[in-house]
Design a protein around this motif. Structure first.
Motif, mmCIF file in Angstrom:
data_model
loop_
_atom_site.group_PDB
_atom_site.id
_atom_site.type_symbol
_atom_site.label_atom_id
_atom_site.label_comp_id
_atom_site.label_asym_id
_atom_site.label_seq_id
_atom_site.Cartn_x
_atom_site.Cartn_y
_atom_site.Cartn_z
ATOM 1 N N PRO A 1 0.838 -1.209 0.000
ATOM 2 C CA PRO A 1 0.000 0.000 0.000
ATOM 3 C C PRO A 1 0.871 1.258 0.000
ATOM 4 N N CYS A 2 0.298 2.361 -0.511
ATOM 5 C CA CYS A 2 1.011 3.629 -0.548
ATOM 6 C C CYS A 2 0.020 4.788 -0.549
ATOM 7 N N SER A 3 0.499 5.929 -0.117
ATOM 8 C CA SER A 3 -0.299 7.147 -0.157
ATOM 9 C C SER A 3 -0.299 7.633 -1.600
ATOM 10 N N ALA B 1 -12.363 3.360 -2.118
ATOM 11 C CA ALA B 1 -11.507 3.546 -0.942
ATOM 12 C C ALA B 1 -12.372 4.094 0.182
ATOM 13 N N PRO B 2 -13.257 3.254 0.736
ATOM 14 C CA PRO B 2 -14.264 3.736 1.688
ATOM 15 C C PRO B 2 -13.719 4.340 2.979
ATOM 16 N N GLN C 1 -5.009 5.853 0.712
ATOM 17 C CA GLN C 1 -4.039 4.789 0.951
ATOM 18 C C GLN C 1 -4.369 3.717 -0.090
ATOM 19 N N ALA C 2 -3.648 3.744 -1.213
ATOM 20 C CA ALA C 2 -3.926 2.822 -2.318
ATOM 21 C C ALA C 2 -3.440 1.423 -1.964
ATOM 22 N N GLU C 3 -4.298 0.450 -2.200
ATOM 23 C CA GLU C 3 -3.981 -0.944 -1.875
ATOM 24 C C GLU C 3 -3.471 -1.733 -3.073
#
Length: 102
Positions: free
Chosen positions: A25-27, A52-53, A78-80
């Motif tokens: 994950p990353c911002s 991205a709830p 926060q991308a998964e």
């Protein structure tokens, strides 16, 4: 088997199969721009929230153009996964009020 009945090989891999430089994950900031009318910011936020709830509302920033005609909405999530980002961008660009997204 004739040349016409042989399967056609794709010229390249699908975008989702291409390698990425991101480590998940990353911002990740997502920006969408459209006319500064009505509920544009709320629509962008709703689209991002579908994928991205649990993003933080404090991670939303708005920037109006100098003439007030356009509004840029940036939502940092926060991308998964790349698939998640692809889905967000697909939904944003499908919305008629989004002029561009990056």
């Amino acid at each position: 088997m004739s040349a016409m009945s042989q399967p056609i090989e794709p010229l390249s891999e699908p975008a989702s199969a291409a390698p990425t430089l991101l480590q998940f994950p990353c911002s990740f900031p997502i920006k969408a721009t459209g006319r500064a009318e009505g509920d544009f910011a709320a629509r962008v936020i709703a689209i991002v929230r579908r994928h991205a709830p649990d993003f933080d509302e404090a991670a939303v920033s708005l920037r109006e153009s100098s003439g007030g005609k356009w509004l840029a909405v940036t939502v940092t999530i926060q991308a998964e996964s790349r698939a998640q980002l692809d889905a967000i961008y697909q939904d944003l660009t499908a919305d008629e009020r989004v002029v561009w997204a990056l």
